[in-house]
Design a protein around this motif. Structure first.
Motif, mmCIF file in Angstrom:
data_model
loop_
_atom_site.group_PDB
_atom_site.id
_atom_site.type_symbol
_atom_site.label_atom_id
_atom_site.label_comp_id
_atom_site.label_asym_id
_atom_site.label_seq_id
_atom_site.Cartn_x
_atom_site.Cartn_y
_atom_site.Cartn_z
ATOM 1 N N ILE A 46 -26.638 -9.770 34.718
ATOM 2 C CA ILE A 46 -26.791 -8.352 34.990
ATOM 3 C C ILE A 46 -25.942 -7.981 36.201
ATOM 4 N N CYS A 47 -25.275 -6.843 36.129
ATOM 5 C CA CYS A 47 -24.512 -6.306 37.255
ATOM 6 C C CYS A 47 -25.287 -5.122 37.833
ATOM 7 N N PHE A 48 -25.717 -5.253 39.075
ATOM 8 C CA PHE A 48 -26.507 -4.197 39.705
ATOM 9 C C PHE A 48 -25.616 -3.038 40.140
ATOM 10 N N ARG A 49 -26.263 -1.903 40.436
ATOM 11 C CA ARG A 49 -25.505 -0.714 40.824
ATOM 12 C C ARG A 49 -24.729 -0.918 42.124
ATOM 13 N N SER A 50 -25.214 -1.831 42.962
ATOM 14 C CA SER A 50 -24.544 -2.106 44.232
ATOM 15 C C SER A 50 -23.217 -2.837 44.047
ATOM 16 N N GLY A 51 -22.980 -3.368 42.831
ATOM 17 C CA GLY A 51 -21.794 -4.192 42.598
ATOM 18 C C GLY A 51 -22.110 -5.674 42.615
ATOM 19 N N MET A 52 -23.314 -6.033 43.044
ATOM 20 C CA MET A 52 -23.757 -7.424 43.022
ATOM 21 C C MET A 52 -24.162 -7.799 41.602
ATOM 22 N N PHE A 53 -23.968 -9.073 41.229
ATOM 23 C CA PHE A 53 -24.424 -9.507 39.912
ATOM 24 C C PHE A 53 -25.284 -10.751 40.029
ATOM 25 N N LEU A 54 -26.182 -10.914 39.073
ATOM 26 C CA LEU A 54 -27.091 -12.053 39.002
ATOM 27 C C LEU A 54 -26.892 -12.754 37.672
ATOM 28 N N SER A 55 -26.758 -14.083 37.720
ATOM 29 C CA SER A 55 -26.552 -14.884 36.520
ATOM 30 C C SER A 55 -27.593 -15.997 36.467
ATOM 31 N N LEU A 56 -28.288 -16.110 35.334
ATOM 32 C CA LEU A 56 -29.251 -17.187 35.094
ATOM 33 C C LEU A 56 -28.677 -18.081 34.006
ATOM 34 N N GLN A 57 -28.373 -19.345 34.359
ATOM 35 C CA GLN A 57 -27.686 -20.236 33.431
ATOM 36 C C GLN A 57 -28.514 -21.481 33.157
ATOM 37 N N ASN A 58 -28.542 -21.887 31.901
ATOM 38 C CA ASN A 58 -29.152 -23.146 31.481
ATOM 39 C C ASN A 58 -28.230 -23.805 30.471
ATOM 40 N N ARG A 59 -27.995 -25.096 30.614
ATOM 41 C CA ARG A 59 -27.134 -25.781 29.654
ATOM 42 C C ARG A 59 -27.442 -27.280 29.617
ATOM 43 N N ARG A 60 -27.172 -27.852 28.467
ATOM 44 C CA ARG A 60 -27.314 -29.296 28.268
ATOM 45 C C ARG A 60 -26.260 -29.710 27.238
ATOM 46 N N PHE A 61 -25.257 -30.438 27.688
ATOM 47 C CA PHE A 61 -24.162 -30.844 26.816
ATOM 48 C C PHE A 61 -24.504 -32.133 26.078
ATOM 49 N N LYS A 62 -23.996 -32.249 24.847
ATOM 50 C CA LYS A 62 -24.191 -33.473 24.079
ATOM 51 C C LYS A 62 -23.341 -34.613 24.622
ATOM 52 N N HIS A 63 -22.165 -34.265 25.143
ATOM 53 C CA HIS A 63 -21.229 -35.270 25.638
ATOM 54 C C HIS A 63 -20.736 -34.867 27.030
ATOM 55 N N ARG A 64 -20.262 -35.840 27.767
ATOM 56 C CA ARG A 64 -19.629 -35.546 29.054
ATOM 57 C C ARG A 64 -18.441 -34.620 28.804
ATOM 58 N N ILE A 65 -18.320 -33.579 29.597
ATOM 59 C CA ILE A 65 -17.334 -32.559 29.257
ATOM 60 C C ILE A 65 -16.772 -31.898 30.504
#
Length: 329
Positions: A46-65
């Motif tokens: 989400i990009c807030f009105r102030s210009g700041m953004f928030l990112s929530l990330q989750n990941r799990r790779f099958k192989h080293r990458i």
């Protein structure tokens, strides 16, 4: 060969976007989902009105990458690793940056800065990131610029370096805010002001941690990268054995350092002794268990290695300013 990270998945609206997303104030981006052939993962942004953004990330790779991306516009990104371990390499970096669980920090980079991230296989990675353009950052830290690390002070002066980075261990206060954000029953689009306020609170806490540990920076620089990896490994060993941790001498032997250097390393990197950190981790685990409501106070105390209930209650109240019973869900 490195992969373009955002091309390893799709956006829910079906649109094809490059790795350089545009910061559009007030915009909630569709969820990004990783393709099953690479593993599992998602990004909510989400990009807030102030210009700041928030990112929530989750990941799990099958192989080293290895993945790559680049910045779209210069600015500052604060990162909070809740789980996982990754290695960051990029333009202007002499040595790789190790991003790991319970480590928070920031990256200052100019427009078009290119970087690579190496991720191991079969490991859950959970990250909260907060990005700000220089103008927004200057507004946030106005009148407190003198207490900032030099690289952030330069941003306030209008000078954005090609690349700068610093990191600090997490704190109970930061972990508490992160859990409030991640455990919220609300989506980013439902209460943007709530998530914006929590993001600002996180920035305030991490800047405060840099300010409080500024005097110790020279101590940290005396440790070689291999020493720092050993110190973090020792901390991970304790985290996995909270109820029956090794003694200081055994922990030093496991990590490949003498006990004096290990204790100095803990104080330099984490702001506490080995067993001071152990106490913090035990109490943090206790707080999490109490909030589930699945165990009573005595059971929680025993599960984290406290044989005396009164000692546990006293230590818990000293760290969180409430009694363990008050924390029960």
């Amino acid at each position: 060969m490195p992969h373009d990270f955002f091309k390893m998945g799709t956006w829910e609206d079906g649109k094809n976007r490059s790795s350089g997303l545009t910061n559009v104030p007030g915009k909630v981006w569709p969820t990004w989902k990783m393709s099953d052939c690479y593993g599992q993962g998602s990004i909510n942004l989400i990009c807030f009105r102030s210009g700041m953004f928030l990112s929530l990330q989750n990941r799990r790779f099958k192989h080293r990458i290895k993945t790559f991306a680049q910045t779209n516009g210069g600015g500052i990104s604060f990162h909070f690793y809740l789980t996982g371990y990754e290695i960051l390499k990029g333009d202007g970096i002499k040595e790789s940056i190790h991003l790991r669980q319970d480590a928070n920090g920031f990256i200052v980079a100019g427009d078009g800065w290119q970087y690579q991230v190496e991720s191991p296989a079969d490991q859950n990675v959970s990250i909260v990131s907060i990005g700000l353009p220089p103008t927004t950052f200057r507004e946030i830290v106005y009148a407190d610029e003198a207490h900032l690390p030099s690289s952030l002070f330069s941003v306030c002066e209008g000078n954005i370096p090609e690349f700068e980075s610093l990191s600090r261990p997490s704190t109970p206060q930061i972990r508490w805010i992160l859990q409030q954000m991640l455990n919220s029953s609300l989506s980013l689009s439902q209460r943007p002001l709530y998530f914006e306020a929590k993001s600002l609170e996180l920035i305030d806490l991490i800047l405060d941690s840099f300010n409080r540990t500024n005097r110790g920076n020279n101590t940290v620089t005396r440790f070689q990268p291999d020493d720092i990896d050993r110190i973090y490994y020792a901390r991970e060993v304790m985290q996995k054995n909270l109820s029956n941790p090794p003694c200081l001498f055994d922990l030093a032997k496991i990590s490949g350092m003498n006990h004096c250097k290990l204790n100095r390393g803990f104080k330099a990197l984490f702001g506490n002794t080995v067993f001071g950190c152990l106490r913090e981790m035990r109490l943090e685990k206790a707080r999490q268990l109490l909030r589930t409501g699945e165990m009573n106070v005595t059971e929680v105390s025993n599960s984290i290695g406290y044989s005396c209930l009164s000692h546990f209650a006293k230590a818990f109240k000293a760290q969180y300013h409430i009694s363990p019973r008050s924390c029960l869900k």
